[in-house]
Design an enzyme around this catalytic site. Structure first.
Site, PDB file in Angstrom:
ATOM      1  N   GLU A   1       1.071  -1.509   0.020  1.00 29.90           N
ATOM      2  CA  GLU A   1       0.309  -0.467   0.039  1.00 29.90           C
ATOM      3  C   GLU A   1       0.487   1.160  -0.351  1.00 29.90           C
ATOM      4  O   GLU A   1       0.673   2.022   0.268  1.00 29.90           O
ATOM      5  CB  GLU A   1      -1.101  -0.210   1.130  1.00 29.90           C
TER       6      GLU A   1
HETATM    7  C1  BMA Z   1      -4.571  -3.316   4.493  1.00 33.53           C
HETATM    8  C2  BMA Z   1      -3.323  -4.142   4.952  1.00 33.53           C
HETATM    9  C3  BMA Z   1      -3.122  -3.805   6.122  1.00 33.53           C
HETATM   10  C4  BMA Z   1      -4.614  -3.494   7.274  1.00 33.53           C
HETATM   11  C5  BMA Z   1      -5.732  -3.725   6.661  1.00 33.53           C
HETATM   12  C6  BMA Z   1      -7.592  -3.710   7.218  1.00 33.53           C
HETATM   13  O1  BMA Z   1      -4.429  -1.829   4.530  1.00 33.53           O
HETATM   14  O2  BMA Z   1      -2.364  -3.438   4.420  1.00 33.53           O
HETATM   15  O3  BMA Z   1      -2.425  -2.701   6.979  1.00 33.53           O
HETATM   16  O4  BMA Z   1      -4.345  -3.633   8.705  1.00 33.53           O
HETATM   17  O5  BMA Z   1      -5.765  -2.618   5.413  1.00 33.53           O
HETATM   18  O6  BMA Z   1      -7.194  -2.078   7.629  1.00 33.53           O
END
Ligand code: BMA
Length: 831
Positions: free
Chosen positions: A431
């Site tokens: 991300e």
């Molecule tokens: C995404 C994942 C995690 C996070 C999840 C829930 O961002 O990459 O970083 O825990 O969603 O929010």
């Protein structure tokens, strides 16, 4: 010349708090009462917990009570007898978390600043045959990271303290939206003494398949003495199928070939035969050094090709020339205290993923490059691994020192993991492109250099992968969309994190079908862990849904504060009437998660469609597991108990699976065939009213080609009342049930489902379930109970049998929609 000796230095360690300003030998002089026994591999938190010096950080809100541990310096001390010394003597530190200086007999050996980089130090001149003393002194990671941050500047992130971005340490340790802040320190991986006269540094083999003939190109880095190096390839039964002997030179190499190679397949498509490559250095008539690695023979491709009738390109995987839908989950570290995760626990967790018919796990970038036991379990059970490099949700620096540390880390990780058959793809980060876009540092019209960390994701890491593991695909990030100025949320190319349900606009889960992507590498819905686990973490007085401590064990939220409980409330309000007790709340949240996962996997998988039209190549749910007792997106809670969602995922990812949706003019049916051969099934649809009347019945024969999803519709009379439609796929030959799915009029909150007479009887190792009125989401619970199927929908007049994997208990708790938990005593011998 003497054979190598690799010895674990794991017994007899002591731990003490290291006062500021004291170092090396001065620390060894701390008074006896300052020291307590400490496990290695281990952490300071683990040792203090074992000694009863801190409360359980997972209980209540103790997380804050133990924060002081992370703010102190800690020193590990080991006294050991070396005995006879070999020609070469090295100390090997497989993992030092994180800022550590090591001393041997009062001399500094090394300074470490990266938890992911193993260290090997020559100590031949410093090791004494008699008593030796090894010290490891760890600095508080957050304080050290903040010093670096003060130099290089604060950077944007999601989750945890911003200083974490400067620390090459497991990022989740700084706290995440499903995990506590527990900033550990310690020798988290093995500490070993390696005495040798010859050593095999790196053993690597690249395999090439032509038809069924495999050619293995082997290279071994040799050091020290030795005359010859013998390479042997053993088949899965241990029989030597190829061998070659070469002179023991620095870079010895060989080429072995296997006719009729037995191919390694992801689960659901074939077996997972594993060969073993053995390298032995011989000298003076003895084996001086030996290394082994297991290898699966297979080809693997990441395929991006046009999708019939749609824009963009597919994103799917192909093994041994066979493409397949990647159904699986994101994996996070299975505990905050890593030393507690045993190989058996890894095998159990991976087996739970396999038993849910998953064929891929993504090792997420905020955790760790996992333990060998994890990858071995995935090799053995046919689960492919999407492997992130350890970057998550941050704008990471790219200064010289940081990049150099990352290069050492990446090289170590690639060299350690590249022989695993399960390893499908290297991925640059989690991300970070999304965050860069949200910060205006990437995306349409933004000059590429604005996003510094591209130097890591688009240059350093692909370089390391190309040099050390050229046959495996590399993907710069998750999510990522190739092309200048492209947006990582693009639904037509690359992978995507589809958080329209839960995050972003909080779409109803029933709308997963509208959430498109070429490969859904994240999506999810929260639920509470099992009641037993949740209550075990709550003081008696806090055992109600709205309590401060229940909320403390839900870390979801943003800079604006915790919001997990609020989002959960929205999804409950959308779907169910929920009672006031914690038990009812646990069931309700688990119900919503289970239903959301059924809809999501079915709506993503049906878009796998057919060759040339692979609109969705895979779906990896956020998240498979938990690291502590928490309300999260996990399918399996931290006690190892599977949630109802685990069963809906298992059903939706079955090699053969069906899905039914009720629509205004009838029912939409999908048959999903994951096998490499076509199947023909008889589809039987029956529609029941809530008072048990059979309103409609229809059937047809459906062919499902190999590795495809076919859809069809069935007209139904106009349904003026709430109904349940049961779709069965039967074997046309013997009428055996092959797959099943049920669709209900929704939302459930608009009508009542209570009052059904539910019968649970015992038949040998199975439970026989039946009812007189439709029952939704029957969840059968009892500690230790493991059933082949659970969270079951029952229709009137049809018995269902579920097999138990363990001895049946004498009673169990049964809960369903509008049927609060009721204990059933189980009569022996069919009731
Ligand atoms: C995404 C994942 C995690 C996070 C999840 C829930 O961002 O990459 O970083 O825990 O969603 O929010």
């Amino acid at each position: 010349m003497s054979p190598e000796r690799l010895t674990d230095l794991h017994d007899g360690w002591l731990l003490a708090e290291a006062p500021e300003g004291l170092d090396g030998p001065a620390l060894a002089a701390l008074p006896a009462e300052a020291w307590l026994a400490a496990a290695v591999p281990g952490t300071a938190h683990g040792a203090l917990l074992a000694a009863g010096r801190i409360p359980d950080p997972f209980y209540g809100r103790n997380e804050t009570e133990v924060r002081w541990v992370a703010e102190r310096r800690w020193v590990w001390r080991l006294a050991f007898e070396a005995g006879e010394l070999s020609a070469r003597e090295e100390l090997v530190f497989e993992g030092l978390d994180t800022y550590c200086s090591a001393w041997l007999n009062g001399e500094r050996l090394l300074e470490s600043e990266n938890m992911f980089v193993p260290r090997r130090v020559d100590v031949r001149e410093r090791l004494k045959p008699g008593r030796n003393e090894l010290l490891l002194c760890f600095e508080p990671a957050l304080a050290r990271a903040r010093e670096v941050e003060a130099i290089h500047g604060k950077r944007q992130l999601w989750n945890g303290d911003s200083a974490r971005l400067h620390a090459r340490k497991a990022q989740y340790h700084f706290g995440w939206d499903w995990g506590p802040e527990l900033i550990t320190c310690g020798p988290w991986r093995a500490v070993r003494r390696h005495g040798w006269s010859a050593r095999i540094d790196e053993l690597h083999c690249r395999s090439e398949l032509r038809g069924r003939t495999a050619t293995l190109s082997i290279s071994a880095g040799l050091e020290g003495a030795g005359e010859r190096c013998v390479f042997e390839l053993l088949d899965p039964e241990g029989v030597c199928v190829a061998t070659q002997t070469v002179p023991a030179a620095r870079g010895a190499g060989a080429e072995l070939s296997v006719a009729n190679a037995r191919l390694w397949w992801p689960r659901g498509l074939g077996e997972q035969p594993l060969y073993t490559l053995v390298a032995r250095v011989l000298g003076g008539g003895q084996v001086l050094a030996e290394r082994r690695l297991r290898a699966g023979l297979r080809t693997l491709r990441l395929v991006q090709q046009p999708v019939d009738g749609e824009a963009g390109s597919s994103f799917h995987f192909e093994v041994n020339g066979q493409d397949f839908f990647a159904g699986g989950a994101n994996w996070i570290p299975d505990d905050n205290l890593l030393e507690r995760i045993t190989p058996a626990r890894y095998r159990e967790r991976v087996a739970q993923a396999a038993a849910a018919h998953m064929n891929m796990l993504r090792v997420w970038g905020g955790g760790i490059y996992e333990h060998e036991a994890f990858y071995e379990a995935c090799d053995e059970q046919g689960l492919l691994v999407w492997q992130d490099f350890m970057f998550a949700c941050g704008l990471y620096p790219a200064n010289e020192a940081f990049v150099a540390s990352v290069r050492a880390e990446a090289e170590a990780a690639v060299k350690r993991l590249r022989h695993h058959a399960c390893l499908a793809l290297w991925c640059g980060n989690n991300e970070d492109y999304m965050l860069a876009e949200s910060a205006g540092l990437a995306g349409p019209g933004v000059p590429a250099e604005r996003f510094e960390a591209r130097a890591i994701y688009e240059r350093l890491l692909p370089e390391v992968c190309a040099a050390l593991d050229p046959d495996r695909p590399y993907w710069p990030g998750s999510p990522f969309t190739p092309g200048d100025g492209a947006k990582s949320s693009d639904a037509t190319v690359g992978d995507r994190h589809s958080w329209e349900v839960w995050h972003q606009q909080m779409l109803p889960y029933q709308r997963y079908g509208d959430v498109q992507a070429r490969f859904v590498s994240e999506f999810g819905m929260q639920s509470h862990p099992s009641l037993a686990l949740l209550e075990s973490a709550l003081p008696e007085a806090e055992r109600f849904p709205e309590s401060r401590t229940v909320q403390w064990h839900n870390k979801a939220g943003s800079a604006a504060g915790p919001d997990g409980h609020r989002r959960l409330a929205v999804y409950l309000a959308d779907n169910l009437r929920v009672g006031p007790t914690l038990a009812e709340h646990v069931y309700a949240t688990q119900f919503v998660q289970a239903e959301a996962m059924r809809v999501a996997y079915q709506d993503f998988r049906r878009r796998w469609q057919r060759p040339g039209a692979r609109a969705v190549g895979g779906a990896l749910v956020w998240q498979l597991n938990d690291c502590w007792p928490v309300t999260s997106w996990a399918l399996i809670d931290s006690s190892g108990a599977v949630k109802p969602a685990w069963h809906t995922v298992r059903r939706a990812l079955g090699v053969l699976a069906v899905a039914v949706r009720l629509e205004a003019d009838g029912a939409r049916l999908a048959v999903m065939n994951g096998a490499a051969a076509a199947v023909e099934v008889t589809l039987q649809l029956r529609v029941f009213a809530m008072d048990g009347r059979l309103l409609a019945e229809a059937g047809l024969t459906q062919e499902a080609p190999a590795s495809s999803c076919v859809e069809t519709t069935l007209g139904l009379p106009r349904l003026e009342e709430p109904v349940v439609a049961e779709l069965l796929a039967l074997d046309p030959g013997d009428g055996r049930e092959l797959a099943r799915d049920c669709a209900w009029t929704e939302p459930f909150k608009f009508y009542r489902l209570g009052g059904a007479h539910l019968d649970i009887a015992v038949e040998g190792q199975s439970l026989r379930l039946s009812c007189d009125l439709p029952v939704k989401g029957l969840w059968l619970e009892r500690e230790g109970l493991v059933l082949d199927d659970n969270f079951i929908d029952l229709v009137p007049g049809v018995e269902r049998r579920v097999r138990s994997r363990v001895a049946l208990p004498d009673s169990l708790l049964a809960t369903a929609v509008d049927h609060p938990g009721r204990t059933f005593n189980l009569p022996k011998g069919g009731g």
